[in-house]
Design a protein around this motif. Structure first.
Motif, PDB file in Angstrom:
ATOM      1  N   TRP A 187       0.816  -1.219   0.000  1.00 48.04           N
ATOM      2  CA  TRP A 187       0.000   0.000   0.000  1.00 48.04           C
ATOM      3  C   TRP A 187       0.844   1.261   0.000  1.00 48.04           C
ATOM      4  O   TRP A 187       0.398   2.299  -0.481  1.00 48.04           O
ATOM      5  CB  TRP A 187      -0.956  -0.035   1.193  1.00 48.04           C
ATOM      6  N   VAL A 188       2.058   1.200   0.540  1.00 46.79           N
ATOM      7  CA  VAL A 188       2.980   2.332   0.372  1.00 46.79           C
ATOM      8  C   VAL A 188       3.334   2.466  -1.111  1.00 46.79           C
ATOM      9  O   VAL A 188       3.382   3.567  -1.660  1.00 46.79           O
ATOM     10  CB  VAL A 188       4.253   2.155   1.222  1.00 46.79           C
ATOM     11  N   ALA A 189       3.564   1.334  -1.762  1.00 48.72           N
ATOM     12  CA  ALA A 189       3.903   1.358  -3.187  1.00 48.72           C
ATOM     13  C   ALA A 189       2.782   1.961  -4.021  1.00 48.72           C
ATOM     14  O   ALA A 189       3.033   2.713  -4.968  1.00 48.72           O
ATOM     15  CB  ALA A 189       4.225  -0.058  -3.668  1.00 48.72           C
ATOM     16  N   THR A 190       1.526   1.661  -3.686  1.00 52.74           N
ATOM     17  CA  THR A 190       0.397   2.187  -4.465  1.00 52.74           C
ATOM     18  C   THR A 190       0.006   3.606  -4.063  1.00 52.74           C
ATOM     19  O   THR A 190      -0.757   4.259  -4.769  1.00 52.74           O
ATOM     20  CB  THR A 190      -0.852   1.304  -4.294  1.00 52.74           C
ATOM     21  N   GLY A 191       0.483   4.065  -2.903  1.00 56.23           N
ATOM     22  CA  GLY A 191       0.104   5.373  -2.404  1.00 56.23           C
ATOM     23  C   GLY A 191      -1.065   5.347  -1.440  1.00 56.23           C
ATOM     24  O   GLY A 191      -1.538   6.397  -0.997  1.00 56.23           O
ATOM     25  N   GLN A 192      -1.516   4.150  -1.059  1.00 56.12           N
ATOM     26  CA  GLN A 192      -2.612   4.034  -0.095  1.00 56.12           C
ATOM     27  C   GLN A 192      -2.142   4.251   1.343  1.00 56.12           C
ATOM     28  O   GLN A 192      -2.964   4.442   2.241  1.00 56.12           O
ATOM     29  CB  GLN A 192      -3.270   2.660  -0.213  1.00 56.12           C
ATOM     30  N   ARG A 193      -0.843   4.174   1.558  1.00 59.66           N
ATOM     31  CA  ARG A 193      -0.229   4.515   2.829  1.00 59.66           C
ATOM     32  C   ARG A 193       0.921   5.467   2.544  1.00 59.66           C
ATOM     33  O   ARG A 193       1.649   5.299   1.566  1.00 59.66           O
ATOM     34  CB  ARG A 193       0.303   3.267   3.567  1.00 59.66           C
ATOM     35  N   LEU A 194       1.094   6.450   3.421  1.00 62.16           N
ATOM     36  CA  LEU A 194       2.198   7.397   3.248  1.00 62.16           C
ATOM     37  C   LEU A 194       3.518   6.794   3.699  1.00 62.16           C
ATOM     38  O   LEU A 194       4.577   7.156   3.191  1.00 62.16           O
ATOM     39  CB  LEU A 194       1.912   8.677   4.038  1.00 62.16           C
ATOM     40  N   GLY A 195       3.460   5.864   4.660  1.00 60.50           N
ATOM     41  CA  GLY A 195       4.700   5.269   5.130  1.00 60.50           C
ATOM     42  C   GLY A 195       4.481   3.997   5.914  1.00 60.50           C
ATOM     43  O   GLY A 195       3.338   3.626   6.239  1.00 60.50           O
ATOM     44  N   TYR A 196       5.589   3.338   6.204  1.00 59.31           N
ATOM     45  CA  TYR A 196       5.592   2.107   6.989  1.00 59.31           C
ATOM     46  C   TYR A 196       6.881   2.090   7.797  1.00 59.31           C
ATOM     47  O   TYR A 196       7.955   2.406   7.268  1.00 59.31           O
ATOM     48  CB  TYR A 196       5.529   0.883   6.079  1.00 59.31           C
ATOM     49  N   VAL A 197       6.791   1.682   9.061  1.00 60.64           N
ATOM     50  CA  VAL A 197       7.965   1.638   9.940  1.00 60.64           C
ATOM     51  C   VAL A 197       7.987   0.316  10.685  1.00 60.64           C
ATOM     52  O   VAL A 197       6.965  -0.104  11.254  1.00 60.64           O
ATOM     53  CB  VAL A 197       7.950   2.793  10.962  1.00 60.64           C
ATOM     54  N   THR A 198       9.134  -0.328  10.696  1.00 64.22           N
ATOM     55  CA  THR A 198       9.320  -1.506  11.539  1.00 64.22           C
ATOM     56  C   THR A 198      10.755  -1.567  12.031  1.00 64.22           C
ATOM     57  O   THR A 198      11.680  -1.084  11.374  1.00 64.22           O
ATOM     58  CB  THR A 198       8.975  -2.808  10.803  1.00 64.22           C
ATOM     59  N   ASP A 199      10.939  -2.175  13.188  1.00 66.87           N
ATOM     60  CA  ASP A 199      12.254  -2.383  13.774  1.00 66.87           C
ATOM     61  C   ASP A 199      12.827  -3.696  13.239  1.00 66.87           C
ATOM     62  O   ASP A 199      12.180  -4.408  12.478  1.00 66.87           O
ATOM     63  CB  ASP A 199      12.105  -2.453  15.301  1.00 66.87           C
ATOM     64  N   GLY A 200      14.041  -4.010  13.659  1.00 68.54           N
ATOM     65  CA  GLY A 200      14.602  -5.331  13.395  1.00 68.54           C
ATOM     66  C   GLY A 200      15.648  -5.353  12.300  1.00 68.54           C
ATOM     67  O   GLY A 200      15.835  -4.400  11.536  1.00 68.54           O
ATOM     68  N   LEU A 201      16.352  -6.491  12.221  1.00 69.89           N
ATOM     69  CA  LEU A 201      17.308  -6.762  11.155  1.00 69.89           C
ATOM     70  C   LEU A 201      16.577  -7.602  10.107  1.00 69.89           C
ATOM     71  O   LEU A 201      16.188  -8.733  10.372  1.00 69.89           O
ATOM     72  CB  LEU A 201      18.534  -7.505  11.701  1.00 69.89           C
ATOM     73  N   LEU A 202      16.395  -7.068   8.912  1.00 70.87           N
ATOM     74  CA  LEU A 202      15.428  -7.634   7.973  1.00 70.87           C
ATOM     75  C   LEU A 202      16.036  -8.240   6.719  1.00 70.87           C
ATOM     76  O   LEU A 202      15.305  -8.731   5.858  1.00 70.87           O
ATOM     77  CB  LEU A 202      14.432  -6.540   7.563  1.00 70.87           C
ATOM     78  N   ARG A 203      17.347  -8.238   6.589  1.00 68.04           N
ATOM     79  CA  ARG A 203      17.959  -8.793   5.379  1.00 68.04           C
ATOM     80  C   ARG A 203      17.570 -10.259   5.215  1.00 68.04           C
ATOM     81  O   ARG A 203      17.682 -11.064   6.138  1.00 68.04           O
ATOM     82  CB  ARG A 203      19.484  -8.679   5.438  1.00 68.04           C
ATOM     83  N   GLY A 204      17.102 -10.618   4.044  1.00 69.92           N
ATOM     84  CA  GLY A 204      16.733 -11.998   3.765  1.00 69.92           C
ATOM     85  C   GLY A 204      15.455 -12.443   4.438  1.00 69.92           C
ATOM     86  O   GLY A 204      15.159 -13.631   4.484  1.00 69.92           O
ATOM     87  N   SER A 205      14.658 -11.509   4.943  1.00 68.72           N
ATOM     88  CA  SER A 205      13.431 -11.860   5.651  1.00 68.72           C
ATOM     89  C   SER A 205      12.335 -12.268   4.678  1.00 68.72           C
ATOM     90  O   SER A 205      12.008 -11.510   3.749  1.00 68.72           O
ATOM     91  CB  SER A 205      12.947 -10.683   6.492  1.00 68.72           C
ATOM     92  N   ALA A 234      19.923  -1.507  11.086  1.00 71.21           N
ATOM     93  CA  ALA A 234      18.659  -2.018  11.615  1.00 71.21           C
ATOM     94  C   ALA A 234      17.479  -1.171  11.156  1.00 71.21           C
ATOM     95  O   ALA A 234      17.610   0.011  10.860  1.00 71.21           O
ATOM     96  CB  ALA A 234      18.701  -2.036  13.140  1.00 71.21           C
ATOM     97  N   GLY A 235      16.315  -1.800  11.124  1.00 74.96           N
ATOM     98  CA  GLY A 235      15.061  -1.108  10.897  1.00 74.96           C
ATOM     99  C   GLY A 235      14.742  -0.843   9.444  1.00 74.96           C
ATOM    100  O   GLY A 235      15.562  -1.041   8.540  1.00 74.96           O
ATOM    101  N   LEU A 236      13.513  -0.386   9.235  1.00 71.36           N
ATOM    102  CA  LEU A 236      13.014  -0.088   7.896  1.00 71.36           C
ATOM    103  C   LEU A 236      12.063   1.095   7.965  1.00 71.36           C
ATOM    104  O   LEU A 236      11.129   1.111   8.768  1.00 71.36           O
ATOM    105  CB  LEU A 236      12.263  -1.302   7.325  1.00 71.36           C
ATOM    106  N   ILE A 237      12.321   2.091   7.131  1.00 74.19           N
ATOM    107  CA  ILE A 237      11.392   3.189   6.918  1.00 74.19           C
ATOM    108  C   ILE A 237      11.111   3.239   5.419  1.00 74.19           C
ATOM    109  O   ILE A 237      12.024   3.451   4.618  1.00 74.19           O
ATOM    110  CB  ILE A 237      11.949   4.546   7.378  1.00 74.19           C
ATOM    111  N   ALA A 238       9.851   3.030   5.058  1.00 70.09           N
ATOM    112  CA  ALA A 238       9.427   3.166   3.667  1.00 70.09           C
ATOM    113  C   ALA A 238       8.445   4.329   3.622  1.00 70.09           C
ATOM    114  O   ALA A 238       7.481   4.356   4.384  1.00 70.09           O
ATOM    115  CB  ALA A 238       8.767   1.889   3.172  1.00 70.09           C
TER     116      ALA A 238
END
Length: 262
Positions: A187-205, A234-238
């Motif tokens: 939904w961030v990709a389509t514009g239905q959400r302005l952003g997304y936030v999550t913690d953690g080490l996400l490589r290969g998740s 760490a973490g992800l902000i889209a």
């Protein structure tokens, strides 16, 4: 399945196969296998993953496969590995809540280059490869302030999502929602959400790689919590644009456990 299919075609067919299983099992009486006090898998998770793996193994038998339920199959030391979360949002699914998705991503040399994400309740399919981002239901999304936050963090340390959702300054700019499924990245990709936030080490998740690939292909801003390339730290902000990303980066920084001293 044939080897003449493109990787994107394989990913899309695999995502549809998993979605078909989930659609048939949605709302049924499901056996649950506990993972923790608040988390579990259902028989639908395993059935969907087997359907996805069948498609991928038929079309790409030499590739590695890593699934949320079945683990590693084949040679995952090679350059090509499929990362699969057959049911992201299991608790929602089991509670007959239509916020869940199927994630399929192909990583080449550790970078997700092809992805397909299916939302079975609507039948929508999102996809990405080197040519860009697409969806089966194109739309013009109106401007939004909706921000999805992952608050399913560990209990043994502070978690950014839970702290961030309560931040008054964040709530003055964004409209936070706790959506425990990576469907929010689509939904961030389509514009239905302005952003997304999550913690953690996400490589290969298996949970996040497909959604990250969608956001990148759609031209969204995707980084770690330091503003560097995603997976650098760490973490992800889209975020949908640079301004929203900069503001989220600033707000996240005040809640990071590794920035606090005793």
């Amino acid at each position: 399945m044939t080897n003449e299919q493109s990787d994107l075609e394989v990913a899309m067919e695999a995502a549809r196969a998993g979605a078909g299983v989930l659609q048939r099992m949605y709302g049924s009486d499901l056996t649950r296998e506990p993972k923790s006090a608040t988390d579990f898998a259902t028989e639908a998770d395993g059935a969907a993953e087997r359907a996805i793996m069948e498609v991928i193994r038929a079309a790409r038998p030499e590739d590695g496969f890593v699934g949320e339920e079945l683990g590693s199959v084949g040679d995952i030391s090679g350059s090509r590995v499929w990362l699969v979360d057959p049911l992201c949002g299991t608790l929602n699914f089991a509670s007959v809540t239509p916020l869940y998705c199927v994630n399929v991503a192909l990583a080449v040399d550790g970078v997700s280059v092809t992805a397909a994400v299916s939302h079975p309740p609507t039948g929508e399919l999102y996809w990405a490869d080197h040519r860009g981002f697409g969806t089966s239901q194109p739309r013009s999304a109106p401007p939004t302030t909706l921000l999805a936050i992952n608050a399913d963090g560990p209990l043994d340390r502070p978690f950014v999502g839970a702290r961030l959702a309560a931040d008054p300054e964040l709530r003055a700019r964004f409209s936070p929602r706790v959506e425990s499924t990576t469907l929010a990245l689509a939904w961030v990709a389509t514009g239905q959400r302005l952003g997304y936030v999550t913690d953690g080490l996400l490589r290969g998740s298996v949970h996040f790689e497909a959604g990250i690939a969608l956001c990148r292909a759609a031209g969204r801003v995707v980084t770690d919590f330091d503003g560097n390339d995603v997976h650098t730290g760490a973490g992800l902000i889209a975020a949908g644009d640079a301004d929203a990303h900069a503001e989220l980066l600033r707000l996240v920084s005040r809640h990071r456990a590794d920035r606090h001293t005793a």
